[in-house]
Design an enzyme around this catalytic site. Sequence first.
Site, PDB file in Angstrom:
ATOM      1  N   LEU A  41       0.841  -1.201   0.000  1.00 13.51           N
ATOM      2  CA  LEU A  41       0.000   0.000   0.000  1.00 13.51           C
ATOM      3  C   LEU A  41       0.881   1.258   0.000  1.00 13.51           C
ATOM      4  CD1 LEU A  41      -2.654  -1.361   2.507  1.00 13.51           C
ATOM      5  CD2 LEU A  41      -3.012  -0.878   0.071  1.00 13.51           C
ATOM      6  N   GLY A  43       1.053   3.547  -2.550  1.00 12.33           N
ATOM      7  CA  GLY A  43       1.143   4.116  -3.895  1.00 12.33           C
ATOM      8  C   GLY A  43       2.541   4.562  -4.287  1.00 12.33           C
ATOM      9  N   LYS A  54      13.039  11.093   0.134  1.00 11.91           N
ATOM     10  CA  LYS A  54      13.432  11.849   1.325  1.00 11.91           C
ATOM     11  C   LYS A  54      14.426  11.075   2.183  1.00 11.91           C
ATOM     12  CE  LYS A  54      11.483  14.180  -0.642  1.00 11.91           C
ATOM     13  NZ  LYS A  54      10.563  14.279  -1.782  1.00 11.91           N
ATOM     14  N   GLY A 187      12.576  20.261 -12.800  1.00  9.17           N
ATOM     15  CA  GLY A 187      11.475  20.365 -11.837  1.00  9.17           C
ATOM     16  C   GLY A 187      11.906  19.806 -10.493  1.00  9.17           C
ATOM     17  N   ILE A 189      11.337  16.957  -8.870  1.00 13.89           N
ATOM     18  CA  ILE A 189      11.841  15.577  -8.812  1.00 13.89           C
ATOM     19  C   ILE A 189      13.267  15.503  -9.375  1.00 13.89           C
ATOM     20  CG2 ILE A 189      11.513  13.227  -9.718  1.00 13.89           C
ATOM     21  CD1 ILE A 189       8.508  13.607  -9.416  1.00 13.89           C
ATOM     22  N   GLY A 277       8.111  15.188 -15.853  1.00 20.08           N
ATOM     23  CA  GLY A 277       6.760  15.287 -15.328  1.00 20.08           C
ATOM     24  C   GLY A 277       6.074  13.944 -15.223  1.00 20.08           C
ATOM     25  N   HIS A 450      12.527  32.390  20.877  1.00 21.65           N
ATOM     26  CA  HIS A 450      13.901  32.754  20.559  1.00 21.65           C
ATOM     27  C   HIS A 450      14.862  31.758  21.204  1.00 21.65           C
ATOM     28  CE1 HIS A 450      17.391  35.226  19.750  1.00 21.65           C
ATOM     29  NE2 HIS A 450      17.771  35.054  21.004  1.00 21.65           N
TER      30      HIS A 450
END
Length: 471
Positions: A41, A43, A54, A187, A189, A277, A450
């Site tokens: 799962l 995608g 990442k 782009g 990616i 793309g 801060h």
Amino acid sequence: EAVQKKHDIVVIGGGPGGYVAAIKAAQLGYDTACVEKRGTLGGTCLNVGCIPSKALLNNSHLYHQIKTDTKARGIDVGEANINMDNFMKAKETAVKQLTGGIEMLFKKNKVKYYKGAGSFVDEHTINVDPIEGGEEAVLKADNIIIATGSEATPFPGIEIDEERIITSTGALSLKEVPKRLAIIGGGIIGLEMGSVWSRLGSEVTVIEYNNAIGAGMDGEIAKSTQKFLTKQGLKFNLGAKVTKGVREGDVVKIEYEDTKKGKTVALEADVLLVAVGRRPYTTGLNAEAIGLEFDNKNRVVIDSEYKTKFDHIRCIGDVTFGAMLAHKAEEEGIAAVEYIKNGHGHVNYGNIPSVMYSHPEVAWVGQSEEQLKEAGIKYNVGKFPFIANSRAKTNNDTEGFVKFLADSETQRVLGVHIIGPNAGEMIAEAGLALEYGASTEDISRVCHAHPTLSEAFKEAAMDTFGKPINF
Ligand code: FAD
């Protein structure tokens, strides 16, 4: 003979759009099923997109820091080396934990998971062609949500072998560091993958057809982004129209037309990444069986309630209109289910953040200067550089700035654009400001801790109507 099953809602595709829709539907009391043919799962995003990229970005940054940045911080370390097998394993572990996590969430929420390819038989019937571990089934559904996502757009005339000529999927699992990596497309990616391999030692050349990188970035931000990436060693050829990309043994021969100078340039690389793309994906869905409508970019046509031409068949995420982003698909997943349940749902398309996870990160939300000019809206610009921010200085991580665009009359925040450390986290504050219709004065009156990077956010807001204190 396949078993027939009946469900209130069947979701086709288990990516960020589909899995979120399925869980939400189950939570709202629907008997829900999700059909996914990948075997896991999550995608594109979890398997070959957001998450593995990442992981590589984070760990290549760490490596690069150890190599170039520890001495100045008073840390003496031995030689740093990449162990490519383990480097890739670390990425795979992150992916496995997260995709497995969704399977657990499905169980917890009682979403029925069909492992296989879903295709339309008629407008209330989905056939499941099982993959390993799946079951053959014919599903009857009151409501159907199509969330079949996208795939890399091919480049006419260039043949992908995912070895020497690759898409982002190949770029996430190269077996060794290519000496020369050429990238078609500047782009997000392409630039993220370029950052990864450049940090690991590749000479990276980006070939971009447009005259700016970062498709859709605010113009000033795109220029500054190109500057810091150039400093990091990436080379850029803009206004460059690729005419050839062929593998010859272990090299790839590339040609592009320099549209400004009107001449053809030849280039060799060990690996060529095609990152021009993504396009909607509906292969095998048998959409013809129900006469689903597509626009000229092959996106499934829907109305503002995510309905296709059928009231009970909705469509969300990359396979339909809008930004191809995981969080956009997720928002639509929730909204589509809420439409089924209550007749209304909500996604604010003016407030979808974009993030490029380079170092420093680039993040933006709302409108760019170019968009405001085109719309004839008068605006003030406020900026604050991280070189003047105490935390960034303390961390010796000062590249970049925060840029606010605010209505010149009301000071209402119209757009925020950030280059800087952790810009992807900081942009969430801009999202809240936009959603609640905040003015830059509102932001300047909120106490920010801060020393934090977010003080730069506050001071840039102040700069739209007066003077920041620390610059
Ligand atoms: P997908 O994630 O593409 O999921 C669709 C799923 O449907 C797939 O798993 C597919 O197998 C399945 N499917 C298709 N047809 C059928 C069928 N007939 N039967 C059963 N199953 C089917 N976005 C971000 O927001 N942040 C990022 O940092 C980011 N990084 C990215 C990096 C890379 C390298 C790439 C390629 C993409 C990145 N994206 C990122 C984009 C993001 O991955 C997509 O926007 C997101 O995955 C779209 O979700 P989706 O649910 O619409 O489709």
